[in-house]
Each structure stands twice: as structure tokens, then as C-alpha cells.
Design a protein around this motif. Structure first.
Motif, PDB file in Angstrom:
ATOM      1  N   ALA A  67      10.076   0.770 -10.400  1.00  0.00           N
ATOM      2  CA  ALA A  67       9.368   0.573  -9.136  1.00  0.00           C
ATOM      3  C   ALA A  67       9.330  -0.897  -8.741  1.00  0.00           C
ATOM      4  O   ALA A  67       9.389  -1.785  -9.580  1.00  0.00           O
ATOM      5  N   TYR A  79       9.152   3.459  -5.220  1.00  0.00           N
ATOM      6  CA  TYR A  79      10.230   4.028  -6.020  1.00  0.00           C
ATOM      7  C   TYR A  79      11.429   4.251  -5.106  1.00  0.00           C
ATOM      8  O   TYR A  79      11.380   3.914  -3.919  1.00  0.00           O
ATOM      9  N   ARG A 113       3.326   0.681  -4.775  1.00  0.00           N
ATOM     10  CA  ARG A 113       4.447   0.808  -5.715  1.00  0.00           C
ATOM     11  C   ARG A 113       5.520   1.601  -5.005  1.00  0.00           C
ATOM     12  O   ARG A 113       5.267   2.699  -4.536  1.00  0.00           O
TER      13      ARG A 113
END
Length: 132
Positions: A15, A77, A75
């Protein structure tokens, strides 16, 4: 109000973490350095916040300066994207067009693979306004 789109497109494993930070916009000229900072207020209307691409608020709540900071805003991804919204104190910019003329870029700090790196976000200008 400045809105910045941040998206992870697969350059690194894991991430990308966007930590809580004060956003500032560089408006420097050749002769003097000028930086327009984020409005820091206890008023909730001026706190920075994150929303998804469809316009819904992120699961994270609005950030507050009084909460001590130090947390992570988001975060990201693979193929995740957010819109970071912050209010900038644009001194001497009474209109949006004047802000666009003065603003050069902003920097966002991100943690990538455990290393902290700056992400430089330039402000796009019309070709008619550029000096050759």
C-alpha cells in the motif's frame, strides 16, 4: 478549496500510505518565495477530508488539528483512488483565476515501501498564459 486526485497504479508492492499533513501551495516568483498554507481552524467546515471518486465520503472521518495528528489519512492499494480536499489560505487571490495564475505546485508526502517520499502535484495552466 483544492481537490487533489491520488491514485495507485501499480508501481510498487503493498500500500501507499498518505499521512496526515499540512497542505501548502507554492506560489513563488523569481524574486520572492511565497507559500499558501492550509487553513487551520477549529471550525469543521475548514478541515481537510477525503472522498471516493463517486463523491461519497471515505470511511475515515474529517481530520482535525486538535486530535493530535500523526495518523494516516488513507491507504491506497492497487487501483485505489481518493480525492483529498483541503482549504488553502490564498492571500492576495480574490478570485479563482488569480489563484490559478499564482499557484505553481503542491507537495504531498507519501510512504512507499516504508520510505517517505514527496509527490509533486503541478497545477495545469492554459497555454495562452504561459510565458515562453
Amino acid at each position: 478549496e483544492v481537490r487533489i486526485l491520488i491514485q495507485k497504479i501499480g508501481m510498487v508492492d503493498g500500500a501507499i500510505v498518505i499521512p496526515d499533513q499540512t497542505i501548502s501551495v507554492d506560489a513563488s516568483t523569481r524574486r520572492r518565495g511565497v507559500e499558501m498554507s492550509e487553513v487551520e481552524s477549529v471550525d469543521e467546515r475548514f478541515h481537510k477530508w477525503i472522498m471516493k471518486l463517486n463523491g461519497t465520503p471515505s470511511s475515515k472521518k474529517k481530520t482535525t488539528k486538535r486530535s493530535g495528528g500523526g495518523g494516516d489519512l488513507s491507504r491506497l492499494y492497487l487501483f485505489d483512488a481518493i480525492i483529498l480536499t483541503a482549504h488553502i489560505h490564498a492571500k492576495g487571490c480574490s478570485t479563482r483565476s488569480k489563484f490559478e495564475q499564482r499557484a505553481k505546485f503542491t507537495k504531498i508526502i507519501a510512504k512507499v515501501n516504508g520510505k517517505t517520499v514527496p509527490l509533486v502535484v503541478p497545477f495545469k495552466r492554459n497555454k495562452d498564459e504561459r510565458k515562453i
